[in-house]
Design a protein around this motif. Structure first.
Motif, PDB file in Angstrom:
ATOM      1  N   ARG D  13     -53.071  -0.340  30.252  1.00 49.08           N
ATOM      2  CA  ARG D  13     -51.953  -0.631  29.341  1.00 49.08           C
ATOM      3  C   ARG D  13     -50.671  -0.696  30.123  1.00 49.08           C
ATOM      4  O   ARG D  13     -50.421   0.161  30.972  1.00 49.08           O
ATOM      5  N   GLY D  14     -49.864  -1.698  29.794  1.00 44.64           N
ATOM      6  CA  GLY D  14     -48.574  -1.813  30.459  1.00 44.64           C
ATOM      7  C   GLY D  14     -48.718  -1.806  31.970  1.00 44.64           C
ATOM      8  O   GLY D  14     -47.893  -1.242  32.672  1.00 44.64           O
ATOM      9  N   ARG D  16     -50.853  -0.255  33.814  1.00 47.20           N
ATOM     10  CA  ARG D  16     -51.377   0.955  34.428  1.00 47.20           C
ATOM     11  C   ARG D  16     -52.788   1.194  33.947  1.00 47.20           C
ATOM     12  O   ARG D  16     -53.088   1.042  32.775  1.00 47.20           O
ATOM     13  N   ALA D  40     -50.617   9.971  29.357  1.00 45.83           N
ATOM     14  CA  ALA D  40     -51.875   9.912  30.107  1.00 45.83           C
ATOM     15  C   ALA D  40     -52.884   8.982  29.436  1.00 45.83           C
ATOM     16  O   ALA D  40     -53.770   8.437  30.087  1.00 45.83           O
ATOM     17  N   GLY D  41     -52.768   8.805  28.135  1.00 44.94           N
ATOM     18  CA  GLY D  41     -53.681   7.903  27.450  1.00 44.94           C
ATOM     19  C   GLY D  41     -54.539   8.592  26.409  1.00 44.94           C
ATOM     20  O   GLY D  41     -55.541   8.040  25.962  1.00 44.94           O
ATOM     21  N   LYS D  42     -54.125   9.778  25.983  1.00 42.78           N
ATOM     22  CA  LYS D  42     -54.932  10.520  25.013  1.00 42.78           C
ATOM     23  C   LYS D  42     -55.008   9.767  23.677  1.00 42.78           C
ATOM     24  O   LYS D  42     -56.089   9.566  23.119  1.00 42.78           O
ATOM     25  N   HIS D  72     -51.408  10.599  14.734  1.00 44.55           N
ATOM     26  CA  HIS D  72     -50.026  11.039  14.910  1.00 44.55           C
ATOM     27  C   HIS D  72     -49.276  11.025  13.582  1.00 44.55           C
ATOM     28  O   HIS D  72     -48.433  11.867  13.317  1.00 44.55           O
TER      29      HIS D  72
ATOM     30  N   TYR F 113     -40.281   3.649  34.003  1.00 43.38           N
ATOM     31  CA  TYR F 113     -40.373   3.163  32.622  1.00 43.38           C
ATOM     32  C   TYR F 113     -39.003   2.735  32.091  1.00 43.38           C
ATOM     33  O   TYR F 113     -38.847   2.518  30.893  1.00 43.38           O
ATOM     34  N   ALA F 120     -43.524   0.667  23.460  1.00 42.83           N
ATOM     35  CA  ALA F 120     -44.730   0.713  24.283  1.00 42.83           C
ATOM     36  C   ALA F 120     -44.818   2.026  25.048  1.00 42.83           C
ATOM     37  O   ALA F 120     -45.491   2.102  26.059  1.00 42.83           O
ATOM     38  N   GLN F 125     -43.428  10.356  25.580  1.00 47.60           N
ATOM     39  CA  GLN F 125     -42.465   9.600  26.369  1.00 47.60           C
ATOM     40  C   GLN F 125     -41.303   9.140  25.490  1.00 47.60           C
ATOM     41  O   GLN F 125     -40.144   9.129  25.911  1.00 47.60           O
ATOM     42  N   ALA F 150     -44.240  17.171  20.814  1.00 45.27           N
ATOM     43  CA  ALA F 150     -44.968  16.134  21.556  1.00 45.27           C
ATOM     44  C   ALA F 150     -44.780  16.211  23.060  1.00 45.27           C
ATOM     45  O   ALA F 150     -45.288  15.363  23.790  1.00 45.27           O
TER      46      ALA F 150
HETATM   47  N1  ATP Z   1     -48.101  -0.385  22.333  1.00 45.97           N
HETATM   48  C1  ATP Z   1     -48.190  -0.192  23.656  1.00 45.97           C
HETATM   49  N2  ATP Z   1     -48.089  -1.244  24.491  1.00 45.97           N
HETATM   50  C2  ATP Z   1     -48.177  -1.073  25.830  1.00 45.97           C
HETATM   51  N3  ATP Z   1     -48.359   0.118  26.398  1.00 45.97           N
HETATM   52  C3  ATP Z   1     -48.461   1.196  25.618  1.00 45.97           C
HETATM   53  C4  ATP Z   1     -48.390   1.099  24.213  1.00 45.97           C
HETATM   54  N4  ATP Z   1     -48.523   2.331  23.694  1.00 45.97           N
HETATM   55  C5  ATP Z   1     -48.676   3.163  24.739  1.00 45.97           C
HETATM   56  N5  ATP Z   1     -48.632   2.482  25.901  1.00 45.97           N
HETATM   57  C6  ATP Z   1     -48.757   3.050  27.237  1.00 45.97           C
HETATM   58  O1  ATP Z   1     -50.020   3.626  27.337  1.00 45.97           O
HETATM   59  C7  ATP Z   1     -49.946   4.875  27.985  1.00 45.97           C
HETATM   60  C8  ATP Z   1     -50.683   5.912  27.187  1.00 45.97           C
HETATM   61  O2  ATP Z   1     -50.126   6.095  25.925  1.00 45.97           O
HETATM   62  P1  ATP Z   1     -50.735   7.141  24.915  1.00 45.97           P
HETATM   63  O3  ATP Z   1     -49.960   7.061  23.655  1.00 45.97           O
HETATM   64  O4  ATP Z   1     -52.192   6.946  24.845  1.00 45.97           O
HETATM   65  O5  ATP Z   1     -50.414   8.505  25.678  1.00 45.97           O
HETATM   66  P2  ATP Z   1     -50.711   9.998  25.234  1.00 45.97           P
HETATM   67  O6  ATP Z   1     -51.616  10.571  26.248  1.00 45.97           O
HETATM   68  O7  ATP Z   1     -51.137  10.047  23.817  1.00 45.97           O
HETATM   69  O8  ATP Z   1     -49.283  10.639  25.407  1.00 45.97           O
HETATM   70  P3  ATP Z   1     -48.527  11.725  24.508  1.00 45.97           P
HETATM   71  O9  ATP Z   1     -48.912  13.054  25.001  1.00 45.97           O
HETATM   72  O10 ATP Z   1     -47.084  11.449  24.841  1.00 45.97           O
HETATM   73  O11 ATP Z   1     -48.847  11.464  23.080  1.00 45.97           O
HETATM   74  C9  ATP Z   1     -48.477   5.180  28.148  1.00 45.97           C
HETATM   75  O12 ATP Z   1     -48.182   5.090  29.532  1.00 45.97           O
HETATM   76  C10 ATP Z   1     -47.734   4.139  27.435  1.00 45.97           C
HETATM   77  O13 ATP Z   1     -46.648   3.680  28.209  1.00 45.97           O
END
Ligand code: ATP
Ligand code: HEM
Ligand code: ATP
Ligand code: MG
Ligand code: MG
Lengths: 246, 228, 70, 198, 228, 198
Positions: D13-14, D16, D40-42, D72, F113, F120, F125, F150
């Motif tokens: 995503r994005g 990464r 991290a991507g959870k 969420h 970022y 995104a 974040q 969060a």
């Molecule tokens: N709609 C989107 N488009 C592009 N990239 C995204 C999008 N949503 C999230 N990302 C990217 O994907 C990665 C993972 O996002 P994700 O929401 O899965 O993280 P997370 O582990 O749930 O984090 P958190 O603890 O903050 O909730 C992030 O680096 C974010 O920048």
């Protein structure tokens, strides 16, 4: 036969074959366009009723015809993408929309320009003209919807749904507008009777229609190639291709 | 505790949507007030000559019905998307076609049906000849249902967009146009004494088509747009 | 050639401005249709080249996650 | 038989790579916490597992049996009361009796708030309305994205006890949280911080 | 790091709002497309006879301008309220009058101004006599600014309601009416060869009044709304 | 002189007395955590202190000097990038230079970022974008409603260090949180759970 379909689904193959086709088709298209335009503008006699303004026909009618046909191409591609989940159909559908919108725009603008000397007005609410305007909105809807989605794979699916809905509606829209016009208003303005078209006008017109179909095909293939690269940006073959072109 | 039967579930959804609409009293009354105000705008904008107005009343009333539908379509799935309920609906084991139909049905009940019910009043305000009123009512009843169904597709396709703005109006207005044409034609026919039935029949046919297909498209749209 | 002079070609018995305006707009749109994908492709290739170079220049650099909004 | 199986999941995503070739199974009785820093991507992973994200990833997910997913967003309608929110829940999971609903609301500390419009609840109370579904659920698999958000200390403790109970009864819980779990039940960890996890 | 001067701050706000609008391309293009589509609705609903249409063109164009303003007004403060930015704005040491004016100004730039700029095209499509086009342009330029300002009051008052969406149209439509009356009167006057200037002068006076008072009312409305 | 003084605050909401005759002062150098279960009235109190709620309570609040308030909502616009969100912040507090903004974003772990559209970003974040304002702030008084929502473990630790630093430098922080603070700086507690606190 099946292997052909299989190949169609393969991006690198499609990218390559489209490139090959374009290498030959693009010059032919440009030649046909230039030849048709020169023939139409310089080498035909004027229409006995409309004078020289009728020369607009050589761009107006081809643009209108191809714009309409383009919608069906788009909708069919959309159906294939939804039913058989074929990625390439998705890309074809997405690529049709801006070209179709541009051609619809050309048909509208040239028609409006033609209307001024012949009818004395830029615009009338004629059935065909109105439905052409609606067609423009349908195309723009697909373009805008695609742009609004961030996830392009989802965008393709959404546009496929929209274009299918549009296909059901195009005949309804066309029929209803046609019928609406004949209901309210004795046609005060008519298109020229096309039955009496002279061969000396017909041949360049046919050439131009062919040229516009070719133009549509070329633009479609080019758009698809650009789109394929973007969608496949993570794959090895695209990276290799990009490194080679450096 | 066992899973509810599908009809039960749909009724529950319908009831939920209706209660939600009623909790915002303005949501219910609003299409009507909107109708009333725009009916008032037309004489202001166009000039009050009564015969002219009567001539145009069928078209004007239909255009207003269409606009008020357009204004509210966006909200069919919006709040459920925003608060996460939509995700739950998509994960539910119930057939999405019927769930979507319930949402759209609730929307129609609080906009289209209400509008049709009060339309005779506004018809009188715009000097519509009495002969046209029944046709106006019937055509609105059928036509607004088609509008709600088509609007549901647009709402479903755009509900997940961050950058969508008012995209929905671009997507659905072209599809609204046939309804407008036949709806206003039915009223016009009735006014001049011609039979309105053929037009109503066409509207009915459109409605059948829309009931069969629109929820399918809207359901597909919802699945796609939670992933936008 | 139907016309006898350049003047006549341009003027077309008074219809010249209409005809030429229509043709000019059409040619412009055709060029746009053909140029748009070419431009898109070139831009994409440049962008990806940059990305690849950055990735090659800075291995396992956390900062290379500079996502584009596309 | 596993309740959930992820097979070679990869997601970018994005620009990464969030995870690559991630395979794991969740069996009845398991309590799994997905860990990882912000971004991290959870959430991305959880939405794929729940079947909400359908495009843009590689690999396969298979589930058996019913699932309860809380994301969420709280899925609580502000205009409805907690009671109505549960009774008319759109997940179509089951018909809850009014007694069960009152019981569940009491369990999440909303006794006395059953008929207050939900927009007049505090942030934590709002989320608790949704968490009450856990006490009503018959689904063996629970997938929860940060269930502790806005919940106070007592509330977190009660939830953890519930999760352990559910696992003991043959269910499975897969959750993300930034808080370490303090429960006397073995918790499996799935760490996404490394980027490529297993 | 020191606090920005007030003009600087307002420019920053204006820029922010414009960038936000541009990020949703459809948001910019939409008033235009909406205009185009509703222009197409009228012939479809009323019948295509060119002379009849020309008669009504001034009123129709003004009604559409008004509706498209109405449709977008709600969004002026909505997203800032939803994401908490509005609270920050209220706590800022800058004069709220000017901040609100910046928000409304940005709204006018992407709706009213754009609409005025393209209005000649649609005037031609509705067969408005050429004499009326300048008056249409001028009246839209002034009038839409008044509409945006008045719309801002409605938006401020309803933004904190759990769902104000359509309430706003109720609150502000009555205030829109004088603008509609004088705006379409200006065009009609120009069409029949009478001077449009008096009407434009009245619109100008309304605009001055609105600039002076509307932001004050909107600012007060915002303070109340965050407390709703 | 106190940065914030609450004088005999009383509030009733939804038929419940949340607090009565609550008086306290916050002086420079103080770190105050408001505690209380879900629904105790922490957010209600904080909005009164910040001057956002102006009706329906009794008592008086006085503040001296600038204040920075971060509420439940993140005040981050999804369509703007983190950089733009900070540069064009509506609080009108100060003009941040681009270098300061980049620095602050790096401090909250958003290096790289800066120019991604905020929608995104992950949930954490997203909130971090707003928290970056703390690193840019010149205001002595910070009023924060659940700043840790969060945020991952590392992030919470960094924030606590920042709060202590700010207090040491003569600022004051008033915050609500359900997590106990683990920082080597004296934390005053204001407990609302009792209903009537002091
Ligand atoms: N709609 C989107 N488009 C592009 N990239 C995204 C999008 N949503 C999230 N990302 C990217 O994907 C990665 C993972 O996002 P994700 O929401 O899965 O993280 P997370 O582990 O749930 O984090 P958190 O603890 O903050 O909730 C992030 O680096 C974010 O920048
Ligand atoms: C904005 C105005 C106009 C629009 C949108 C428009 C649109 C169309 C369309 C959709 C077609 C049908 C193509 C097909 O057969 O599939 C068409 C054909 C045609 N148009 Fe136009 N038109 C416009 C104005 C005009 C004017 C002013 C003239 C000439 C006076 C004209 C002359 C023709 C002719 C001769 C054809 C081909 C014959 C036919 O198929 O009927 N058009 N136009
Ligand atoms: N808009 C409202 N109208 C009426 N009552 C409300 C409203 N908002 C909150 N309340 C009530 O006020 C009480 C305190 O709410 P508040 O949001 O201040 O709690 P809180 O301490 O911040 O809780 P949390 O930890 O869940 O954020 C709650 O009991 C709630 O029911
Ligand atoms: Mg997350
Ligand atoms: Mg709170």
């Amino acid at each position: 036969m099946w292997s052909f379909f299989h190949k169609l689904g393969s991006p690198p193959w499609l990218y390559g074959i489209a490139g090959t086709i374009l290498r030959y088709l693009l010059p032919v298209t440009l030649l046909a366009l230039v030849a048709g335009m020169v023939w139409g503008v310089l080498f035909t006699a004027p229409d006995f009723r409309q004078g020289n303004s009728y020369r607009i026909i050589y761009i107006h009618v081809p643009a209108a015809v191809v714009a309409l046909a383009g919608y069906y191409v788009m909708a069919i591609a959309g159906a294939v993408s939804l039913i058989w989940k074929m990625k390439m159909a998705d890309i074809a559908m997405k690529s049709c929309a801006p070209i179709g919108a541009a051609l619809t725009f050309v048909a509208l603008v040239t028609g409006a320009i033609w209307g001024k000397p012949t009818w004395g007005t830029w615009w009338v609410w004629d059935a065909r003209i109105t439905s052409m305007l609606i067609l423009l909105f349908l195309y723009l809807g697909v373009v805008a919807l695609y742009e609004a989605y961030d996830n392009k794979e989802a965008a393709g699916k959404a546009c496929a749904v929209l274009s299918l809905v549009g296909t059901v509606n195009i005949p309804i829209i066309y029929k209803s507008v046609d019928w609406w016009y004949s209901l309210h208003q004795p046609a005060s303005i008519k298109f020229t009777g096309e039955s009496s078209i002279d061969p000396s006008m017909l041949y360049p017109l046919l050439l131009m229609i062919t040229a516009f179909y070719l133009l549509f095909t070329c633009a479609l293939l080019m758009n698809m190639r650009a789109e394929i690269l973007q969608r496949e940006r993570r794959t090895k073959w695209v990276r290799k291709l990009v490194e080679e072109s450096a | 505790m066992n899973a509810p039967s599908t009809p039960q579930f749909c009724l529950r959804l319908l009831r939920r949507q209706l209660v939600l609409a009623i909790r915002r009293p303005i949501e219910i009354g609003n299409p009507l007030l909107f109708f009333a105000m725009v009916v008032a705008l037309f004489p202001l904008g166009l000039g009050p000559a009564p015969d002219k107005l009567a001539d145009f009343a069928p078209g004007i009333l239909w255009i207003i019905a269409l606009l008020s539908n357009l204004l509210t379509s966006d909200s069919v799935f919006r709040s459920d998307y925003d608060d996460g309920s939509l995700e739950q609906l998509l994960l539910s084991p119930q057939p999405l076609y019927l769930s979507v139909l319930s949402y759209i049905g609730a929307h129609w009940l609080v906009t289209g049906l209400l509008l049709a019910l009060v339309s005779p009043l506004f018809a009188v305000m715009l000097n519509l000849p009495a002969a046209g009123i029944a046709a106006l009512f019937a055509s609105l009843l059928l036509g607004t249902a088609v509008l709600s169904l088509v609007g549901g597709i647009g709402a479903a396709l755009t509900v997940g967009l961050k950058r969508g703005g008012m995209l929905i109006s671009l997507l659905i207005l072209p599809l609204y146009m046939p309804v407008l044409i036949f709806g206003s034609a039915a009223v016009k026919a009735a006014v001049i004494g011609a039979p309105a039935a053929p037009y109503l029949a066409i509207l009915g046919a459109m409605l059948s088509l829309a009931i069969a297909l629109a929820p399918v498209a809207a359901a597909a749209g919802l699945r796609i747009s939670v992933d936008a | 050639m139907y016309f006898d002079s350049l003047q006549a070609v341009l003027y077309m018995d008074g219809h010249g401005p209409y005809v030429w305006a229509a043709y000019i707009i059409t040619v412009a749109v055709i060029l746009l249709i053909l140029w748009a994908p070419v431009g898109r492709k070139t831009r994409f290739i440049q962008q990806l080249q940059g990305e690849l170079r950055r990735a090659a220049g800075a291995p396992n650099n956390k900062g290379d996650s500079n996502a584009s909004g596309s | 038989m596993p309740l959930l199986a992820a097979d070679n999941l990869s997601l970018e995503r994005g620009g990464r790579q969030l995870f690559r070739d991630l395979s794991f199974k969740v069996f009845p009785g398991q309590l799994v916490q997905i860990e990882g820093a912000n971004g991290a991507g959870k959430t991305s992973l959880i939405r794929i597992l729940a079947g909400l994200s359908r495009y843009g990833y590689e690999g396969r997910v298979s589930r058996s049996g019913a699932m309860l997913y809380l994301g969420h967003h709280s899925a609580v309608k502000a205009l409805l009361t907690p009671r109505e929110n549960l009774a008319w829940h759109v997940s179509g999971e089951a018909d809850f009796s009014d007694r069960d609903i009152e019981h569940a609301l009491a369990r999440v500390g909303l006794y006395g708030y059953e008929d207050v419009p939900s927009h007049a609840l505090s942030a934590g109370q709002h989320r608790r309305v949704n968490l009450a579904r856990l006490y009503l659920s018959q689904s063996p698999l629970w997938i929860l994205d940060e269930p502790y958000t806005a919940i106070d200390v007592t509330g977190v403790g009660e939830l953890e006890t519930l999760f352990a109970q559910h696992a003991r009864a043959g269910g499975a819980v897969l959750l993300t949280s930034h808080q370490a779990m303090a429960v006397d039940y073995p918790v499996s960890r799935l760490d996404l911080t490394a980027g490529i996890a297993s």
